[in-house]
Scaffold this motif. Structure first.
Motif, PDB file in Angstrom:
ATOM      1  N   MET A  98      51.892  41.078  38.314  1.00  0.00           N
ATOM      2  CA  MET A  98      50.951  41.256  37.216  1.00  0.00           C
ATOM      3  C   MET A  98      49.841  42.176  37.685  1.00  0.00           C
ATOM      4  O   MET A  98      49.679  42.422  38.886  1.00  0.00           O
ATOM      5  CB  MET A  98      50.363  39.917  36.781  1.00  0.00           C
ATOM      6  CG  MET A  98      49.618  39.188  37.892  1.00  0.00           C
ATOM      7  SD  MET A  98      49.075  37.538  37.433  1.00  0.00           S
ATOM      8  CE  MET A  98      47.916  37.937  36.145  1.00  0.00           C
ATOM      9  N   SER A  99      49.099  42.730  36.734  1.00  0.00           N
ATOM     10  CA  SER A  99      47.920  43.526  37.070  1.00  0.00           C
ATOM     11  C   SER A  99      46.760  43.061  36.219  1.00  0.00           C
ATOM     12  O   SER A  99      46.946  42.607  35.083  1.00  0.00           O
ATOM     13  CB  SER A  99      48.179  45.018  36.831  1.00  0.00           C
ATOM     14  OG  SER A  99      49.102  45.536  37.775  1.00  0.00           O
ATOM     15  N   ILE A 100      45.556  43.171  36.774  1.00  0.00           N
ATOM     16  CA  ILE A 100      44.363  42.879  35.998  1.00  0.00           C
ATOM     17  C   ILE A 100      43.432  44.094  36.075  1.00  0.00           C
ATOM     18  O   ILE A 100      43.301  44.714  37.129  1.00  0.00           O
ATOM     19  CB  ILE A 100      43.633  41.608  36.488  1.00  0.00           C
ATOM     20  CG1 ILE A 100      43.205  41.740  37.946  1.00  0.00           C
ATOM     21  CG2 ILE A 100      44.498  40.374  36.299  1.00  0.00           C
ATOM     22  CD1 ILE A 100      42.301  40.605  38.424  1.00  0.00           C
TER      23      ILE A 100
ATOM     24  N   LEU B 244      48.670  42.555  41.395  1.00  0.00           N
ATOM     25  CA  LEU B 244      48.818  41.294  42.112  1.00  0.00           C
ATOM     26  C   LEU B 244      50.293  40.942  42.279  1.00  0.00           C
ATOM     27  O   LEU B 244      51.051  40.949  41.313  1.00  0.00           O
ATOM     28  CB  LEU B 244      48.122  40.153  41.364  1.00  0.00           C
ATOM     29  CG  LEU B 244      46.645  40.340  41.015  1.00  0.00           C
ATOM     30  CD1 LEU B 244      46.141  39.127  40.242  1.00  0.00           C
ATOM     31  CD2 LEU B 244      45.807  40.564  42.269  1.00  0.00           C
ATOM     32  N   SER B 245      50.684  40.654  43.504  1.00  0.00           N
ATOM     33  CA  SER B 245      51.993  40.079  43.780  1.00  0.00           C
ATOM     34  C   SER B 245      51.752  38.611  44.101  1.00  0.00           C
ATOM     35  O   SER B 245      51.159  38.276  45.130  1.00  0.00           O
ATOM     36  CB  SER B 245      52.661  40.779  44.974  1.00  0.00           C
ATOM     37  OG  SER B 245      53.858  40.117  45.339  1.00  0.00           O
ATOM     38  N   VAL B 246      52.182  37.743  43.205  1.00  0.00           N
ATOM     39  CA  VAL B 246      51.883  36.315  43.336  1.00  0.00           C
ATOM     40  C   VAL B 246      52.910  35.654  44.239  1.00  0.00           C
ATOM     41  O   VAL B 246      54.122  35.783  44.024  1.00  0.00           O
ATOM     42  CB  VAL B 246      51.864  35.648  41.949  1.00  0.00           C
ATOM     43  CG1 VAL B 246      51.585  34.153  42.082  1.00  0.00           C
ATOM     44  CG2 VAL B 246      50.814  36.312  41.053  1.00  0.00           C
TER      45      VAL B 246
ATOM     46  N   ILE C 133      48.285  32.137  36.096  1.00  0.00           N
ATOM     47  CA  ILE C 133      47.149  33.007  36.411  1.00  0.00           C
ATOM     48  C   ILE C 133      46.843  33.922  35.238  1.00  0.00           C
ATOM     49  O   ILE C 133      45.677  34.128  34.865  1.00  0.00           O
ATOM     50  CB  ILE C 133      47.431  33.820  37.692  1.00  0.00           C
ATOM     51  CG1 ILE C 133      47.509  32.887  38.899  1.00  0.00           C
ATOM     52  CG2 ILE C 133      46.363  34.879  37.913  1.00  0.00           C
ATOM     53  CD1 ILE C 133      48.037  33.549  40.161  1.00  0.00           C
ATOM     54  N   ALA C 134      47.881  34.476  34.622  1.00  0.00           N
ATOM     55  CA  ALA C 134      47.684  35.371  33.479  1.00  0.00           C
ATOM     56  C   ALA C 134      47.006  34.636  32.329  1.00  0.00           C
ATOM     57  O   ALA C 134      46.061  35.159  31.706  1.00  0.00           O
ATOM     58  CB  ALA C 134      49.028  35.943  33.027  1.00  0.00           C
ATOM     59  N   GLU C 135      47.450  33.441  32.042  1.00  0.00           N
ATOM     60  CA  GLU C 135      46.855  32.655  30.963  1.00  0.00           C
ATOM     61  C   GLU C 135      45.409  32.286  31.282  1.00  0.00           C
ATOM     62  O   GLU C 135      44.548  32.276  30.388  1.00  0.00           O
ATOM     63  CB  GLU C 135      47.678  31.388  30.725  1.00  0.00           C
ATOM     64  CG  GLU C 135      49.042  31.654  30.110  1.00  0.00           C
ATOM     65  CD  GLU C 135      49.902  30.412  30.028  1.00  0.00           C
ATOM     66  OE1 GLU C 135      50.805  30.373  29.170  1.00  0.00           O
ATOM     67  OE2 GLU C 135      49.701  29.470  30.842  1.00  0.00           O
ATOM     68  N   ARG C 136      45.129  31.998  32.553  1.00  0.00           N
ATOM     69  CA  ARG C 136      43.772  31.602  32.934  1.00  0.00           C
ATOM     70  C   ARG C 136      42.780  32.746  32.749  1.00  0.00           C
ATOM     71  O   ARG C 136      41.639  32.529  32.290  1.00  0.00           O
ATOM     72  CB  ARG C 136      43.772  31.133  34.401  1.00  0.00           C
ATOM     73  CG  ARG C 136      42.403  31.048  35.056  1.00  0.00           C
ATOM     74  CD  ARG C 136      41.476  30.046  34.385  1.00  0.00           C
ATOM     75  NE  ARG C 136      40.181  30.025  35.031  1.00  0.00           N
ATOM     76  CZ  ARG C 136      39.194  30.896  34.810  1.00  0.00           C
ATOM     77  NH1 ARG C 136      39.367  31.888  33.936  1.00  0.00           N
ATOM     78  NH2 ARG C 136      38.048  30.794  35.449  1.00  0.00           N
TER      79      ARG C 136
ATOM     80  N   VAL D 148      37.128  40.217  32.940  1.00  0.00           N
ATOM     81  CA  VAL D 148      38.391  40.961  32.983  1.00  0.00           C
ATOM     82  C   VAL D 148      38.558  41.755  31.689  1.00  0.00           C
ATOM     83  O   VAL D 148      38.475  41.200  30.593  1.00  0.00           O
ATOM     84  CB  VAL D 148      39.579  39.988  33.170  1.00  0.00           C
ATOM     85  CG1 VAL D 148      40.900  40.731  33.090  1.00  0.00           C
ATOM     86  CG2 VAL D 148      39.456  39.258  34.507  1.00  0.00           C
ATOM     87  N   GLU D 149      38.786  43.053  31.834  1.00  0.00           N
ATOM     88  CA  GLU D 149      39.016  43.893  30.646  1.00  0.00           C
ATOM     89  C   GLU D 149      40.330  43.537  29.988  1.00  0.00           C
ATOM     90  O   GLU D 149      40.419  43.385  28.773  1.00  0.00           O
ATOM     91  CB  GLU D 149      39.010  45.369  31.064  1.00  0.00           C
ATOM     92  CG  GLU D 149      39.293  46.344  29.932  1.00  0.00           C
ATOM     93  CD  GLU D 149      39.460  47.767  30.418  1.00  0.00           C
ATOM     94  OE1 GLU D 149      40.479  48.395  30.097  1.00  0.00           O
ATOM     95  OE2 GLU D 149      38.566  48.252  31.147  1.00  0.00           O
ATOM     96  N   LYS D 150      41.409  43.396  30.792  1.00  0.00           N
ATOM     97  CA  LYS D 150      42.699  42.994  30.252  1.00  0.00           C
ATOM     98  C   LYS D 150      43.609  42.522  31.375  1.00  0.00           C
ATOM     99  O   LYS D 150      43.440  42.906  32.534  1.00  0.00           O
ATOM    100  CB  LYS D 150      43.363  44.125  29.475  1.00  0.00           C
ATOM    101  CG  LYS D 150      43.575  45.405  30.257  1.00  0.00           C
ATOM    102  CD  LYS D 150      44.141  46.500  29.355  1.00  0.00           C
ATOM    103  CE  LYS D 150      44.200  47.841  30.078  1.00  0.00           C
ATOM    104  NZ  LYS D 150      44.719  48.917  29.215  1.00  0.00           N
ATOM    105  N   VAL D 151      44.539  41.681  30.991  1.00  0.00           N
ATOM    106  CA  VAL D 151      45.577  41.204  31.906  1.00  0.00           C
ATOM    107  C   VAL D 151      46.897  41.818  31.471  1.00  0.00           C
ATOM    108  O   VAL D 151      47.274  41.743  30.298  1.00  0.00           O
ATOM    109  CB  VAL D 151      45.675  39.665  31.889  1.00  0.00           C
ATOM    110  CG1 VAL D 151      46.813  39.194  32.799  1.00  0.00           C
ATOM    111  CG2 VAL D 151      44.358  39.025  32.314  1.00  0.00           C
ATOM    112  N   LEU D 152      47.589  42.449  32.401  1.00  0.00           N
ATOM    113  CA  LEU D 152      48.868  43.092  32.112  1.00  0.00           C
ATOM    114  C   LEU D 152      49.987  42.203  32.658  1.00  0.00           C
ATOM    115  O   LEU D 152      50.246  42.169  33.863  1.00  0.00           O
ATOM    116  CB  LEU D 152      48.918  44.483  32.751  1.00  0.00           C
ATOM    117  CG  LEU D 152      47.785  45.432  32.341  1.00  0.00           C
ATOM    118  CD1 LEU D 152      47.859  46.725  33.146  1.00  0.00           C
ATOM    119  CD2 LEU D 152      47.828  45.721  30.851  1.00  0.00           C
TER     120      LEU D 152
END
Length: 379
Positions: free
Chosen positions: A308-310, A359-361, A269-272, A279-283
């Motif tokens: 992760m957070s977006i 996000l809790s995946v 998900i982070a890579e996508r 999206v401003e940034k993926v943490l």
């Protein structure tokens, strides 16, 4: 011939609950021991060595032994919640003791520290634990009893170099405790990296089914500090019930398969969504461009976790409202995927960015989760 569980892989230890077999029945699933008290013999000696369930219970014992083994620790103590477990470490200190806490950490424990531990007498100072020079300076300024680390940190996933902070703390005689809830023993073993204590909100990944509130602390060695912490738990009664301990053990047996799947999905998900214009940034520590990636790569194994957070370009609450598979709910680490708008949950005084979604995946199809986020982000 039985297996030697002293040499087996942690995944095997968890899956088999240290090879538990009930002596009386041969059952391979531990029973629930609901008794609150234990009988004495004619001389008024305790038959089993147990006094009262506030002190111990067979269901606590097995959970504690499993988690202590997973963390390569000497002993463990289970608590009624993650916050109770964290608070117990601070309560084992003395009024006047100085504590360093991270600038980014779980807000509820921070609230307890500021509202209760500080008035009680602890001297608390915030420091950016990812900045080793800042940590060194803070430790040099005044005698410190405890350094508290949370890595990856909630909710922006900052990564602290545990071994490096431990080295700095050792130079001044400070104890180091690590909240490793996000990492789990699957990814990080803080005690192996030199920390004195590791804490988990066991409500989250260790249980993994969103049906138990629990916490646990593991120690690298049994010392006077640890004796005081366990005595405090007994006297205050901060234990969970035997059925909850039984549920926690049940969850622990699938810890490795769950966390590995969640970690792999979070990476996808982070890579996508990294670089997506919506999206401003993926943490996420697994991304090479993430500030703490190199430290995470050094101290985390088998992936980078399921959290992760977006930060979205737009209205985060509207994005959360359009999600269909990610449930809008507090907590994390369960088999179901959750989304949380931290700024709303923490309230008016929150320092979390308004456009951040945590996000809790879970363990659903990662393609379904990606599609859900994709449609929620809109055009």
């Amino acid at each position: 011939m039985s297996a030697d569980f002293s040499i087996l892989d942690p995944e095997t230890l968890a899956a088999q609950a240290l090879g538990f077999v009930d002596v009386g029945t041969g059952g391979i699933v531990p029973p629930v021991f609901p008794s609150t008290t234990y009988v004495r013999d004619e001389a008024y000696e305790l038959v089993s060595g147990r006094l009262y369930s506030r002190a111990d219970n067979p269901n606590y014992d097995l959970v504690e032994e499993v988690v202590a083994r997973l963390e390569a620790g000497a002993d463990a103590a289970v608590f009624a919640s993650g916050n109770a477990a964290g608070a117990a470490i601070f309560q084992a200190l003395r009024p006047g003791d100085r504590v360093l806490i991270p600038a980014v950490m779980y807000w509820a424990l921070r609230g307890w520290i500021m509202n209760w531990a500080v008035p009680w007498g602890l001297k608390v100072e915030e420091v950016d634990m990812t900045d080793l020079e800042a940590v060194r300076i803070a430790l040099a300024n005044e005698k410190t009893a405890l350094v508290w680390i949370e890595t990856p940190a909630n909710p922006s996933l900052e990564v602290t170099d545990i071994a490096a902070v431990v080295e700095l703390a050792r130079e001044v005689g400070a104890r180091v405790a690590v909240d490793s809830t996000f990492a789990t023993p699957v990814h990080t073993q803080p005690l192996v990296l030199g920390a004195d204590l590791v804490m988990h909100s066991a409500t989250k990944y260790l249980n993994g089914h969103s049906d138990v509130v629990a916490g646990i602390v593991v120690t690298r060695e049994k010392d006077a500090f640890w004796d005081g912490l366990k005595k405090g738990r007994f006297q205050a009664g901060h234990v969970l019930g035997p059925f909850e301990a039984w549920l926690l053990l049940r969850g622990l047996r699938t810890l490795f398969v769950r966390v590995r799947a969640q970690s792999a999905a979070a990476m996808r998900i982070a890579e996508r969504f990294e670089g997506d214009l919506r999206v401003e940034k993926v943490l996420y520590p697994g991304l090479p461009g993430f500030l703490g990636h190199e430290v995470a790569r050094k101290q985390m194994k088998e992936g980078f976790g399921g959290m992760m957070s977006i930060c979205v370009n737009g209205d985060a609450l509207k994005v959360a409202g359009r999600l269909q598979l990610f449930k809008r709910a507090t907590s994390l680490g369960g088999v179901e995927s959750l989304v949380e708008h931290r700024a709303t949950v923490e309230g008016a005084e929150s320092s979390v960015a308004k456009n951040l979604l945590r996000l809790s995946v879970g363990i659903e199809s990662v393609e379904d989760l990606i599609a859900d986020l994709d449609q929620a982000l809109g055009r």
